[in-house]
Write a protein that holds these residues in place. Structure first.
Motif, PDB file in Angstrom:
ATOM      1  N   LEU A 219     106.608  39.805  63.562  1.00  0.00           N
ATOM      2  CA  LEU A 219     107.852  39.852  64.341  1.00  0.00           C
ATOM      3  C   LEU A 219     108.314  41.285  64.532  1.00  0.00           C
ATOM      4  N   PRO A 220     108.895  41.619  65.637  1.00  0.00           N
ATOM      5  CA  PRO A 220     109.221  40.758  66.779  1.00  0.00           C
ATOM      6  C   PRO A 220     108.195  40.842  67.914  1.00  0.00           C
ATOM      7  N   ASP A 221     107.293  41.822  67.878  1.00  0.00           N
ATOM      8  CA  ASP A 221     106.495  42.125  69.067  1.00  0.00           C
ATOM      9  C   ASP A 221     105.039  41.674  69.037  1.00  0.00           C
ATOM     10  N   ARG A 222     104.514  41.312  67.878  1.00  0.00           N
ATOM     11  CA  ARG A 222     103.076  41.012  67.796  1.00  0.00           C
ATOM     12  C   ARG A 222     102.826  39.529  67.501  1.00  0.00           C
TER      13      ARG A 222
ATOM     14  N   LEU B 193      99.439  31.082  69.774  1.00  0.00           N
ATOM     15  CA  LEU B 193      98.563  29.995  69.326  1.00  0.00           C
ATOM     16  C   LEU B 193      98.757  29.698  67.838  1.00  0.00           C
ATOM     17  N   THR B 194      98.943  30.738  67.046  1.00  0.00           N
ATOM     18  CA  THR B 194      99.194  30.541  65.614  1.00  0.00           C
ATOM     19  C   THR B 194     100.482  29.760  65.408  1.00  0.00           C
ATOM     20  N   CYS B 195     101.520  30.109  66.163  1.00  0.00           N
ATOM     21  CA  CYS B 195     102.794  29.387  66.055  1.00  0.00           C
ATOM     22  C   CYS B 195     102.620  27.914  66.405  1.00  0.00           C
ATOM     23  N   LEU B 196     101.877  27.629  67.461  1.00  0.00           N
ATOM     24  CA  LEU B 196     101.655  26.238  67.861  1.00  0.00           C
ATOM     25  C   LEU B 196     100.819  25.484  66.833  1.00  0.00           C
TER      26      LEU B 196
ATOM     27  N   THR C  63      99.880  32.046  56.345  1.00  0.00           N
ATOM     28  CA  THR C  63      99.972  32.093  57.804  1.00  0.00           C
ATOM     29  C   THR C  63     101.413  32.337  58.243  1.00  0.00           C
ATOM     30  N   LEU C  64     102.354  31.650  57.607  1.00  0.00           N
ATOM     31  CA  LEU C  64     103.777  31.860  57.916  1.00  0.00           C
ATOM     32  C   LEU C  64     104.196  33.295  57.605  1.00  0.00           C
ATOM     33  N   GLU C  65     103.673  33.840  56.517  1.00  0.00           N
ATOM     34  CA  GLU C  65     103.972  35.228  56.180  1.00  0.00           C
ATOM     35  C   GLU C  65     103.421  36.162  57.255  1.00  0.00           C
ATOM     36  N   GLY C  66     102.222  35.852  57.752  1.00  0.00           N
ATOM     37  CA  GLY C  66     101.642  36.643  58.842  1.00  0.00           C
ATOM     38  C   GLY C  66     102.505  36.600  60.094  1.00  0.00           C
ATOM     39  N   ILE C  67     103.049  35.433  60.399  1.00  0.00           N
ATOM     40  CA  ILE C  67     103.951  35.311  61.550  1.00  0.00           C
ATOM     41  C   ILE C  67     105.191  36.166  61.319  1.00  0.00           C
ATOM     42  N   ALA C  68     105.760  36.073  60.135  1.00  0.00           N
ATOM     43  CA  ALA C  68     106.955  36.861  59.826  1.00  0.00           C
ATOM     44  C   ALA C  68     106.667  38.358  59.930  1.00  0.00           C
TER      45      ALA C  68
ATOM     46  N   GLY D  68     106.636  32.319  73.978  1.00  0.00           N
ATOM     47  CA  GLY D  68     106.265  33.672  73.590  1.00  0.00           C
ATOM     48  C   GLY D  68     107.454  34.569  73.333  1.00  0.00           C
ATOM     49  N   VAL D  69     108.631  33.973  73.265  1.00  0.00           N
ATOM     50  CA  VAL D  69     109.866  34.747  73.085  1.00  0.00           C
ATOM     51  C   VAL D  69     110.525  34.329  71.773  1.00  0.00           C
ATOM     52  N   VAL D  70     110.938  35.326  70.993  1.00  0.00           N
ATOM     53  CA  VAL D  70     111.677  35.073  69.763  1.00  0.00           C
ATOM     54  C   VAL D  70     113.116  35.506  70.021  1.00  0.00           C
ATOM     55  N   ALA D  71     113.999  34.516  70.104  1.00  0.00           N
ATOM     56  CA  ALA D  71     115.397  34.797  70.454  1.00  0.00           C
ATOM     57  C   ALA D  71     116.068  35.702  69.423  1.00  0.00           C
ATOM     58  N   ASN D  72     115.853  35.430  68.151  1.00  0.00           N
ATOM     59  CA  ASN D  72     116.477  36.217  67.094  1.00  0.00           C
ATOM     60  C   ASN D  72     115.427  36.455  66.007  1.00  0.00           C
ATOM     61  N   ALA D  73     114.689  37.527  66.133  1.00  0.00           N
ATOM     62  CA  ALA D  73     113.565  37.815  65.230  1.00  0.00           C
ATOM     63  C   ALA D  73     114.019  37.965  63.781  1.00  0.00           C
ATOM     64  N   GLU D  74     115.156  38.567  63.562  1.00  0.00           N
ATOM     65  CA  GLU D  74     115.637  38.760  62.189  1.00  0.00           C
ATOM     66  C   GLU D  74     115.923  37.414  61.518  1.00  0.00           C
ATOM     67  N   MET D  75     116.600  36.536  62.235  1.00  0.00           N
ATOM     68  CA  MET D  75     116.919  35.219  61.690  1.00  0.00           C
ATOM     69  C   MET D  75     115.642  34.403  61.472  1.00  0.00           C
ATOM     70  N   PHE D  76     114.730  34.434  62.436  1.00  0.00           N
ATOM     71  CA  PHE D  76     113.484  33.690  62.320  1.00  0.00           C
ATOM     72  C   PHE D  76     112.654  34.200  61.141  1.00  0.00           C
TER      73      PHE D  76
END
Length: 150
Positions: free
Chosen positions: A29-32, A36-39, A21-26, A105-113
């Protein structure tokens, strides 16, 4: 003890599912990003790790450490305990970011995250692999031997 070993292996499955799931989140990034998955992950990450680490440190590792030295790798459980502390600290940071992303719903720094997510789940997969390939078989073998001797 047999039940505890089965619980550890079940926790491994849950951790690996969480890693996927974490890999799916990664990968999203950054736009999709799915808020709910993050929460959901933010709510489950630390409790899952805490339960798994407690089980391993209270039951599995002491059983492993009590086995004859020839059957095990020296210092393994001490290293795994240190990794548990590191994983929980890392998971705490990720949880904070996951909650923020999930709410805003905002990722401040997608590369770092993305880098943080990948570092965490890759380390978690290595940790689970070591326990599955080295700790579990030795403990399982000792249990089978003890049961056979009865």
């Amino acid at each position: 003890m047999r039940l505890s070993l089965q619980e550890m292996l079940l926790m491994h499955e849950r951790k690996l599912t969480l890693c996927s799931t974490l890999e799916g989140i990664a990968d999203s990034l950054p736009d999709r990003i799915e808020r709910l998955t993050c929460l959901t992950v933010a709510n489950t990450l630390l409790p899952l790790l805490s339960r798994a680490h407690h089980l391993e440190e209270a039951i599995i590792f002491p059983a492993y450490d009590a086995l004859p030295d020839a059957a095990k790798t020296a210092g393994s459980t001490q290293r795994l305990r240190i990794e548990h502390v590191e994983d929980e600290c890392f998971a705490d940071e990720l949880t904070e970011i996951l909650f923020k992303v999930g709410h805003d719903g905002v990722v401040a720094n997608a590369e770092m995250f993305g880098f943080m997510l990948r570092g965490f789940f890759e380390g978690m997969r290595r940790h689970v692999a070591f326990e599955s390939e080295h700790i579990a078989p030795i403990v399982r073998g000792a249990l089978a031997k003890a049961q056979h001797e009865i």
